[in-house]
Design a protein around this motif. Structure first.
Motif, PDB file in Angstrom:
ATOM      1  N   ILE A  92      21.486 -96.191 -36.928  1.00 17.76           N
ATOM      2  CA  ILE A  92      20.743 -97.383 -36.495  1.00 17.76           C
ATOM      3  C   ILE A  92      21.605 -98.141 -35.507  1.00 17.76           C
ATOM      4  CG2 ILE A  92      19.706 -99.554 -37.225  1.00 17.76           C
ATOM      5  CD1 ILE A  92      19.281 -98.298 -39.984  1.00 17.76           C
ATOM      6  N   LYS A  93      21.043 -98.407 -34.334  1.00 18.91           N
ATOM      7  CA  LYS A  93      21.746 -99.172 -33.303  1.00 18.91           C
ATOM      8  C   LYS A  93      20.953-100.428 -32.987  1.00 18.91           C
ATOM      9  CE  LYS A  93      24.108 -95.341 -31.176  1.00 18.91           C
ATOM     10  NZ  LYS A  93      24.467 -94.666 -29.948  1.00 18.91           N
ATOM     11  N   ILE A  94      21.687-101.463 -32.593  1.00 22.62           N
ATOM     12  CA  ILE A  94      21.074-102.738 -32.224  1.00 22.62           C
ATOM     13  C   ILE A  94      21.301-102.956 -30.737  1.00 22.62           C
ATOM     14  CG2 ILE A  94      20.996-105.216 -32.674  1.00 22.62           C
ATOM     15  CD1 ILE A  94      20.260-103.365 -35.092  1.00 22.62           C
ATOM     16  N   LYS A  95      20.223-103.279 -30.027  1.00 18.58           N
ATOM     17  CA  LYS A  95      20.299-103.514 -28.589  1.00 18.58           C
ATOM     18  C   LYS A  95      19.875-104.952 -28.301  1.00 18.58           C
ATOM     19  CE  LYS A  95      18.930-101.709 -24.107  1.00 18.58           C
ATOM     20  NZ  LYS A  95      20.259-101.803 -23.549  1.00 18.58           N
ATOM     21  N   LEU A  96      20.568-105.543 -27.330  1.00 19.94           N
ATOM     22  CA  LEU A  96      20.248-106.902 -26.903  1.00 19.94           C
ATOM     23  C   LEU A  96      19.428-106.841 -25.630  1.00 19.94           C
ATOM     24  CD1 LEU A  96      20.778-109.980 -27.213  1.00 19.94           C
ATOM     25  CD2 LEU A  96      22.755-109.653 -25.742  1.00 19.94           C
ATOM     26  N   PHE A  97      18.288-107.515 -25.626  1.00 17.80           N
ATOM     27  CA  PHE A  97      17.457-107.618 -24.431  1.00 17.80           C
ATOM     28  C   PHE A  97      17.760-108.952 -23.772  1.00 17.80           C
ATOM     29  CE2 PHE A  97      14.750-104.931 -27.272  1.00 17.80           C
ATOM     30  CZ  PHE A  97      14.937-103.756 -26.572  1.00 17.80           C
ATOM     31  N   GLU A  98      18.596-108.918 -22.731  1.00 17.50           N
ATOM     32  CA  GLU A  98      19.096-110.125 -22.064  1.00 17.50           C
ATOM     33  C   GLU A  98      17.978-111.053 -21.579  1.00 17.50           C
ATOM     34  OE1 GLU A  98      22.084-111.455 -21.425  1.00 17.50           O
ATOM     35  OE2 GLU A  98      23.340-109.879 -22.212  1.00 17.50           O
ATOM     36  N   GLY A  99      16.915-110.505 -21.018  1.00 17.29           N
ATOM     37  CA  GLY A  99      15.857-111.312 -20.432  1.00 17.29           C
ATOM     38  C   GLY A  99      15.091-112.160 -21.429  1.00 17.29           C
ATOM     39  N   GLU A 100      15.182-111.819 -22.702  1.00 10.45           N
ATOM     40  CA  GLU A 100      14.412-112.508 -23.741  1.00 10.45           C
ATOM     41  C   GLU A 100      15.159-113.686 -24.359  1.00 10.45           C
ATOM     42  OE1 GLU A 100      11.288-111.666 -25.066  1.00 10.45           O
ATOM     43  OE2 GLU A 100      11.077-110.280 -23.417  1.00 10.45           O
ATOM     44  N   ILE A 101      16.435-113.870 -24.021  1.00 10.44           N
ATOM     45  CA  ILE A 101      17.280-114.824 -24.741  1.00 10.44           C
ATOM     46  C   ILE A 101      17.106-116.252 -24.265  1.00 10.44           C
ATOM     47  CG2 ILE A 101      19.647-115.490 -25.274  1.00 10.44           C
ATOM     48  CD1 ILE A 101      20.399-112.601 -25.068  1.00 10.44           C
ATOM     49  N   ASN A 102      16.899-117.132 -25.227  1.00 14.12           N
ATOM     50  CA  ASN A 102      16.971-118.569 -25.026  1.00 14.12           C
ATOM     51  C   ASN A 102      17.329-119.142 -26.386  1.00 14.12           C
ATOM     52  OD1 ASN A 102      16.677-121.298 -24.539  1.00 14.12           O
ATOM     53  ND2 ASN A 102      14.943-120.978 -23.177  1.00 14.12           N
ATOM     54  N   LEU A 103      18.518-119.745 -26.501  1.00 18.05           N
ATOM     55  CA  LEU A 103      19.041-120.103 -27.809  1.00 18.05           C
ATOM     56  C   LEU A 103      18.753-121.519 -28.280  1.00 18.05           C
ATOM     57  CD1 LEU A 103      22.461-118.300 -27.988  1.00 18.05           C
ATOM     58  CD2 LEU A 103      20.356-117.772 -29.164  1.00 18.05           C
ATOM     59  N   SER A 104      17.873-122.244 -27.633  1.00 17.08           N
ATOM     60  CA  SER A 104      17.575-123.568 -28.171  1.00 17.08           C
ATOM     61  C   SER A 104      16.838-123.392 -29.499  1.00 17.08           C
ATOM     62  CB  SER A 104      16.738-124.385 -27.190  1.00 17.08           C
ATOM     63  OG  SER A 104      15.446-123.856 -27.096  1.00 17.08           O
TER      64      SER A 104
END
Length: 125
Positions: A92-104
């Motif tokens: 199992i690998k976890i990938k980050l989708f940069e375009g979807e990130i907004n941390l508020s």
């Protein structure tokens, strides 16, 4: 099993905020924004060692907090659209989708995939 009796020294919102902050950092530092789940958990625990998370006054790592609050670390990750879960057999690998990130905090709620509606909020006519 998810803990019903919450005796953690931080709120659920603060725990989510810290988990996202450090997971995103780790995934950004990795090759192709992807890490195996087991490696992500180890690195997350190492990176958050300085944060004093305690349950009934006993110090616990971040992964234990996520397991207690969500059942499994993968359940926490699977709640948000800016993480991808890649399963290849037992790997199992976890990938980050940069375009979807907004941390508020308000927008973190919007990235959840499921919204549960309490049926008590509605009046049947």
């Amino acid at each position: 099993m998810v803990q019903k009796n919450n005796k953690w020294n931080i709120s659920k919102e603060r725990g989510e905020e810290l988990a996202h902050k450090y997971m995103i950092e780790l995934l950004r530092d990795s090759k192709q924004n992807t890490l195996p789940l087991s490696e992500l958990i180890i690195l997350l625990n190492q990176r958050t060692k300085h944060i004093k998370l305690s349950y009934h006054t006993k110090r616990k790592p971040m992964s234990t907090y996520l397991k207690a609050m969500y059942g499994k670390v993968i359940n926490f990750i699977d709640n948000y659209t800016f993480y991808g879960v890649i399963k290849n057999g037992a790997d199992i690998k976890i990938k980050l989708f940069e375009g979807e990130i907004n941390l508020s905090p308000e927008l973190l709620q919007e990235h959840r995939e499921w919204i549960f509606v309490d049926d008590e909020e509605f009046i049947l006519v």
